[in-house]
Design a protein around this motif. Structure first.
Motif, PDB file in Angstrom:
ATOM      1  N   PHE A   1      26.324  11.603 -31.714  1.00 13.33           N
ATOM      2  CA  PHE A   1      25.724  10.665 -32.666  1.00 13.33           C
ATOM      3  C   PHE A   1      25.281  11.372 -33.940  1.00 13.33           C
ATOM      4  N   GLY A   2      24.917  12.630 -33.840  1.00 16.88           N
ATOM      5  CA  GLY A   2      24.589  13.394 -35.047  1.00 16.88           C
ATOM      6  C   GLY A   2      25.805  13.533 -35.947  1.00 16.88           C
ATOM      7  N   THR A   3      26.949  13.782 -35.350  1.00 20.44           N
ATOM      8  CA  THR A   3      28.200  13.878 -36.118  1.00 20.44           C
ATOM      9  C   THR A   3      28.550  12.535 -36.732  1.00 20.44           C
ATOM     10  N   GLY A   4      28.348  11.446 -35.979  1.00 19.80           N
ATOM     11  CA  GLY A   4      28.623  10.102 -36.499  1.00 19.80           C
ATOM     12  C   GLY A   4      27.715   9.753 -37.662  1.00 19.80           C
ATOM     13  N   ARG A   5      26.460  10.156 -37.596  1.00 27.02           N
ATOM     14  CA  ARG A   5      25.540   9.887 -38.696  1.00 27.02           C
ATOM     15  C   ARG A   5      25.955  10.665 -39.940  1.00 27.02           C
ATOM     16  N   GLN A   6      26.343  11.913 -39.774  1.00 25.89           N
ATOM     17  CA  GLN A   6      26.776  12.718 -40.922  1.00 25.89           C
ATOM     18  C   GLN A   6      28.019  12.106 -41.572  1.00 25.89           C
ATOM     19  N   SER A   7      28.912  11.632 -40.723  1.00 24.28           N
ATOM     20  CA  SER A   7      30.128  11.010 -41.255  1.00 24.28           C
ATOM     21  C   SER A   7      29.791   9.742 -42.031  1.00 24.28           C
ATOM     22  N   SER A   8      28.887   8.935 -41.505  1.00 25.98           N
ATOM     23  CA  SER A   8      28.495   7.703 -42.218  1.00 25.98           C
ATOM     24  C   SER A   8      27.772   8.022 -43.511  1.00 25.98           C
ATOM     25  N   ARG A   9      26.962   9.067 -43.520  1.00 29.04           N
ATOM     26  CA  ARG A   9      26.253   9.459 -44.743  1.00 29.04           C
ATOM     27  C   ARG A   9      27.223   9.939 -45.817  1.00 29.04           C
ATOM     28  N   ARG A  10      28.297  10.610 -45.399  1.00 22.84           N
ATOM     29  CA  ARG A  10      29.283  11.082 -46.383  1.00 22.84           C
ATOM     30  C   ARG A  10      30.100   9.933 -46.954  1.00 22.84           C
ATOM     31  N   GLU A  11      30.383   8.934 -46.118  1.00 22.22           N
ATOM     32  CA  GLU A  11      31.242   7.836 -46.556  1.00 22.22           C
ATOM     33  C   GLU A  11      30.505   6.826 -47.429  1.00 22.22           C
ATOM     34  N   LEU A  12      29.210   6.643 -47.255  1.00 25.46           N
ATOM     35  CA  LEU A  12      28.471   5.612 -47.976  1.00 25.46           C
ATOM     36  C   LEU A  12      28.503   5.805 -49.500  1.00 25.46           C
ATOM     37  N   PRO A  13      28.271   7.024 -50.025  1.00 22.65           N
ATOM     38  CA  PRO A  13      28.365   7.163 -51.493  1.00 22.65           C
ATOM     39  C   PRO A  13      29.772   6.837 -52.022  1.00 22.65           C
ATOM     40  N   TYR A  14      30.777   7.197 -51.280  1.00 24.97           N
ATOM     41  CA  TYR A  14      32.150   6.880 -51.678  1.00 24.97           C
ATOM     42  C   TYR A  14      32.348   5.369 -51.711  1.00 24.97           C
ATOM     43  N   ASP A  15      31.859   4.652 -50.659  1.00 22.28           N
ATOM     44  CA  ASP A  15      31.982   3.192 -50.621  1.00 22.28           C
ATOM     45  C   ASP A  15      31.208   2.542 -51.759  1.00 22.28           C
ATOM     46  N   ARG A  16      30.068   3.095 -52.137  1.00 17.35           N
ATOM     47  CA  ARG A  16      29.277   2.540 -53.246  1.00 17.35           C
ATOM     48  C   ARG A  16      30.022   2.709 -54.585  1.00 17.35           C
ATOM     49  N   ARG A  17      30.635   3.866 -54.754  1.00 21.54           N
ATOM     50  CA  ARG A  17      31.385   4.097 -56.005  1.00 21.54           C
ATOM     51  C   ARG A  17      32.557   3.121 -56.154  1.00 21.54           C
ATOM     52  N   ILE A  18      33.314   2.960 -55.078  1.00 22.73           N
ATOM     53  CA  ILE A  18      34.475   2.066 -55.201  1.00 22.73           C
ATOM     54  C   ILE A  18      34.032   0.600 -55.245  1.00 22.73           C
ATOM     55  N   TYR A  19      32.845   0.286 -54.712  1.00 21.78           N
ATOM     56  CA  TYR A  19      32.319  -1.076 -54.858  1.00 21.78           C
ATOM     57  C   TYR A  19      31.939  -1.332 -56.316  1.00 21.78           C
ATOM     58  N   LYS A  20      31.279  -0.343 -56.961  1.00 25.67           N
ATOM     59  CA  LYS A  20      30.897  -0.486 -58.366  1.00 25.67           C
ATOM     60  C   LYS A  20      32.123  -0.626 -59.263  1.00 25.67           C
ATOM     61  N   GLN A  21      33.216  -0.030 -58.877  1.00 28.40           N
ATOM     62  CA  GLN A  21      34.447  -0.128 -59.649  1.00 28.40           C
ATOM     63  C   GLN A  21      35.166  -1.446 -59.382  1.00 28.40           C
ATOM     64  N   GLY A  22      34.674  -2.187 -58.344  1.00 26.74           N
ATOM     65  CA  GLY A  22      35.257  -3.487 -58.028  1.00 26.74           C
ATOM     66  C   GLY A  22      36.483  -3.416 -57.160  1.00 26.74           C
ATOM     67  N   LEU A  23      36.674  -2.297 -56.450  1.00 22.01           N
ATOM     68  CA  LEU A  23      37.879  -2.145 -55.635  1.00 22.01           C
ATOM     69  C   LEU A  23      37.706  -2.662 -54.205  1.00 22.01           C
ATOM     70  N   VAL A  24      36.457  -2.833 -53.736  1.00 19.09           N
ATOM     71  CA  VAL A  24      36.214  -3.352 -52.373  1.00 19.09           C
ATOM     72  C   VAL A  24      35.227  -4.501 -52.465  1.00 19.09           C
ATOM     73  N   ALA A  25      35.234  -5.318 -51.450  1.00 17.84           N
ATOM     74  CA  ALA A  25      34.318  -6.460 -51.397  1.00 17.84           C
ATOM     75  C   ALA A  25      32.917  -6.001 -50.986  1.00 17.84           C
ATOM     76  N   ASN A  26      31.956  -6.862 -51.270  1.00 16.58           N
ATOM     77  CA  ASN A  26      30.562  -6.594 -50.922  1.00 16.58           C
ATOM     78  C   ASN A  26      30.401  -6.431 -49.407  1.00 16.58           C
ATOM     79  N   SER A  27      31.170  -7.170 -48.630  1.00 20.56           N
ATOM     80  CA  SER A  27      31.057  -7.097 -47.168  1.00 20.56           C
ATOM     81  C   SER A  27      31.421  -5.710 -46.644  1.00 20.56           C
ATOM     82  N   GLU A  28      32.364  -5.037 -47.296  1.00 20.30           N
ATOM     83  CA  GLU A  28      32.729  -3.691 -46.854  1.00 20.30           C
ATOM     84  C   GLU A  28      31.619  -2.699 -47.136  1.00 20.30           C
ATOM     85  N   LEU A  29      30.929  -2.867 -48.264  1.00 16.09           N
ATOM     86  CA  LEU A  29      29.779  -2.006 -48.560  1.00 16.09           C
ATOM     87  C   LEU A  29      28.661  -2.262 -47.541  1.00 16.09           C
TER      88      LEU A  29
END
Length: 173
Positions: free
Chosen positions: A111-139
């Motif tokens: 679970f520690g590895t899973g948390r680290q992976s989710s923490r790394r992916e969240l900033p990436y998902d926020r950036r592509i959401y701000k660019q309008g490439l993904v829906a709000n539900s994916e963020l």
């Protein structure tokens, strides 16, 4: 349980004692006025004493001693079996506690590895959401995944600490 086994052994020894004769030693001391042991009796204080030895042996008691010995042997066997079961139970509890610690540690690491992976992916998902490439539900899914990973890690840490406490209890600390 050790004390129960020792008590059963003493009970067996006591039951076997019925096979042997009983020997009694009795002593008396008298200081009387008049003392009946002196003849002729006079109106004086006189002392007297006696010692006797008696031996008693049951020739026929309808095998009562045999039944008592058999019962004491059965109680001893029962106490020894209870001691063995207690030792096995303690061994099982310690082993299970140790294995629970190992499992909790692996779960915590996972679970520690899973948390680290989710923490790394969240900033990436926020950036592509701000660019309008993904829906709000994916963020939102990414944020929920991070929250779930944090909850899973916290629960695994609690489970790990509980497993350590259970092992400490099992080994008597």
């Amino acid at each position: 349980m050790n004390a129960r086994v020792k008590a059963s052994e003493a009970g067996l020894t006591s039951a076997r004692g019925g096979w042997w004769p009983q020997i009694y030693l009795v002593g008396n001391y008298n200081y009387n006025r008049p003392n009946q042991r002196y003849f002729p009796a006079t109106d004086d204080f006189k002392d007297s004493w006696d010692v006797s030895v008696a031996v008693s042996f049951d020739l026929w008691n309808w095998n009562q001693t045999g039944h008592q010995t058999t019962q004491a042997q059965a109680q001893l066997a029962q106490a020894q079996e209870g001691l063995s079961m207690t030792k096995d139970g303690i061994t099982l509890e310690v082993t299970q506690s140790y294995l629970n610690i190992q499992k909790s540690k692996r779960t915590k690491d996972c679970f520690g590895t899973g948390r680290q992976s989710s923490r790394r992916e969240l900033p990436y998902d926020r950036r592509i959401y701000k660019q309008g490439l993904v829906a709000n539900s994916e963020l939102l899914d990414a944020e929920v995944a991070l929250l779930q990973a944090k909850l899973n890690l916290t629960q695994s840490l609690v489970d790990y600490e509980l497993a350590i406490a259970q092992l400490s209890k099992a080994i008597g600390e």
